[in-house]
Design an enzyme around this catalytic site. Structure first.
Site, PDB file in Angstrom:
ATOM      1  N   SER A   1      10.053   5.253  -0.847  1.00 37.92           N
ATOM      2  CA  SER A   1      10.442   5.528   0.391  1.00 37.92           C
ATOM      3  C   SER A   1      10.198   4.388   1.217  1.00 37.92           C
ATOM      4  CB  SER A   1      10.592   6.797   1.116  1.00 37.92           C
ATOM      5  OG  SER A   1      11.375   7.185   2.175  1.00 37.92           O
ATOM      6  N   LEU A   2       9.559   4.816   2.457  1.00 38.90           N
ATOM      7  CA  LEU A   2       8.921   3.645   3.331  1.00 38.90           C
ATOM      8  C   LEU A   2       7.979   2.693   2.798  1.00 38.90           C
ATOM      9  CD1 LEU A   2       5.821   3.680   4.545  1.00 38.90           C
ATOM     10  CD2 LEU A   2       6.535   5.876   5.361  1.00 38.90           C
TER      11      LEU A   2
ATOM     12  N   HIS B   1      16.921  11.089   3.369  1.00 38.47           N
ATOM     13  CA  HIS B   1      17.586  10.588   2.030  1.00 38.47           C
ATOM     14  C   HIS B   1      18.652  11.463   1.758  1.00 38.47           C
ATOM     15  CE1 HIS B   1      14.779   7.379   1.252  1.00 38.47           C
ATOM     16  NE2 HIS B   1      13.575   8.428   1.609  1.00 38.47           N
TER      17      HIS B   1
ATOM     18  N   ARG C   1      13.055   2.467  11.966  1.00 41.52           N
ATOM     19  CA  ARG C   1      13.599   3.423  10.811  1.00 41.52           C
ATOM     20  C   ARG C   1      13.119   4.846  11.076  1.00 41.52           C
ATOM     21  NH1 ARG C   1      11.390   5.187   5.876  1.00 41.52           N
ATOM     22  NH2 ARG C   1      12.818   5.153   3.871  1.00 41.52           N
TER      23      ARG C   1
ATOM     24  N   GLN D   1      18.968   2.806   0.728  1.00 44.15           N
ATOM     25  CA  GLN D   1      18.079   3.766   0.678  1.00 44.15           C
ATOM     26  C   GLN D   1      17.934   4.871   1.629  1.00 44.15           C
ATOM     27  OE1 GLN D   1      14.211   3.110   2.084  1.00 44.15           O
ATOM     28  NE2 GLN D   1      13.024   2.766   0.284  1.00 44.15           N
TER      29      GLN D   1
ATOM     30  N   GLN E   1       5.795   8.788   3.195  1.00 46.71           N
ATOM     31  CA  GLN E   1       5.619   9.643   4.444  1.00 46.71           C
ATOM     32  C   GLN E   1       5.101  11.008   3.729  1.00 46.71           C
ATOM     33  OE1 GLN E   1       8.315   9.612   7.557  1.00 46.71           O
ATOM     34  NE2 GLN E   1       7.619  11.403   8.507  1.00 46.71           N
TER      35      GLN E   1
END
Length: 320
Positions: free
Chosen positions: A100-101, A209, A125, A259, A15
């Site tokens: 991440s994603l 996170h 998510r 995660q 992102q």
């Protein structure tokens, strides 16, 4: 730049790389790309590609839209390359990884998820991460010029008054903290007092996170229980472990849940791949963020970004 399987890895952006207009050139030129965007729209029951093409930027920036949109662009590039080269990703590189994603993009490219499931998971998510903390109560800060151990010390001091976790170890001198807004703001003052070159609050909608994301992790746990996951055809290096996943579907589920609240160990992930023979990285998808980070992690490795039709054509010329 010569690309061949033993020495190459593909990485997928996270992102922040989104922009209005992404994917247009791909869809206009390649049927394989258009099919990806159409399938994602159908899976989500919304006109996400229209938002990607036309905006407004504020709507594309929403976490619940940005995450599946970025995955869609990455997978569109993958499908086009596979279609034109008549080779699958596992025949091209030794490892995949995503920021991440982007880890969902990597797992989808590796065949662990189907595209529809990946889009739905990322929509959930994004919604869950956004809703985990009331708007305006969480924050993130970038510490530029700080190393990981110094950042951990700053977070530990700030955490005496609230939540402040290390969220991203992106590259040497680029660490991100996440937590309660007031606590993160305090961490900036602590960092400045310690002589950190630059510490700035980031324009984000939620504190990603960190431990405040636990409600989102719980939602992802429930969602992933009902999703079929196959062993990846290419080893995927995970954000949580900074090493390749075992390939066991249950391990993949557990890593993706963890995660959500854990630090993205990007620097370590790239270093691990380099130690295991990788000399070149190809970023597939929107923007060039990871390409820049990878060059900072190791200036001797080769990194390129591939998103546009011209870049795809050039990539295919060098692929062997």
């Amino acid at each position: 730049m010569i690309l061949n399987k033993p020495y190459s890895a593909i990485v997928f952006p996270g992102q922040g790389s989104q922009y209005v207009g992404m994917g247009i050139a791909l869809a206009d030129k390649y049927d394989a790309a258009k099919k990806v965007f159409d399938e994602v729209d159908e899976a989500l029951g919304q006109h996400l590609f229209k938002i990607m093409k036309e905006g407004p930027e504020s709507e594309l920036r929403l976490t619940s839209n940005a995450q599946p949109a970025l995955m869609a662009v990455s997978l569109a590039v993958v499908r086009v390359i596979e279609k034109i080269s008549n080779r699958s990703i596992d025949q091209m590189v030794s490892f995949l990884a995503g920021h991440s994603l982007g880890e969902y993009s990597a797992l989808t490219a590796a065949g662990s998820f189907n595209l529809s499931d990946a889009a739905k998971l990322l929509k959930l998510r994004g919604e869950s991460m956004q809703n985990a903390v009331p708007v305006g109560t969480g924050g993130m800060a970038a510490l530029l010029g700080a190393e990981l151990e110094a950042a951990k010390q700053i977070a530990a001091v700030a955490s005496k008054k609230g939540v402040c976790d290390v969220a991203n170890d992106n590259a040497p001198g680029q660490i991100v903290l996440s937590g309660d807004l007031k606590t993160v703001e305090q961490s900036i003052e602590i960092a400045k007092a310690k002589g950190i070159r630059r510490a700035v609050l980031l324009p984000v909608s939620a504190p990603f996170h960190c431990s405040l994301m636990k409600p989102a992790a719980e939602k992802m746990l429930e969602a992933l229980k009902n999703i079929k996951i196959l062993p990846p055809k290419v080893p995927v290096v995970t954000n949580v472990s900074a090493t390749k996943t075992s390939g066991d579907p249950d391990d993949i589920r557990g890593s993706l849940v963890q995660q959500v609240t854990s630090m993205v160990r990007w620097r370590e992930s790239i270093e691990w791949m380099i130690k295991n023979g990788i000399t070149s990285f190809v970023e597939l998808g929107a923007g060039k963020v990871l390409t820049g980070l990878n060059k900072r992690i190791d200036k001797d490795v080769q990194s390129i970004s591939v998103e546009s039709p011209d870049a795809i054509e050039e990539f295919l010329k060098e692929l062997r």
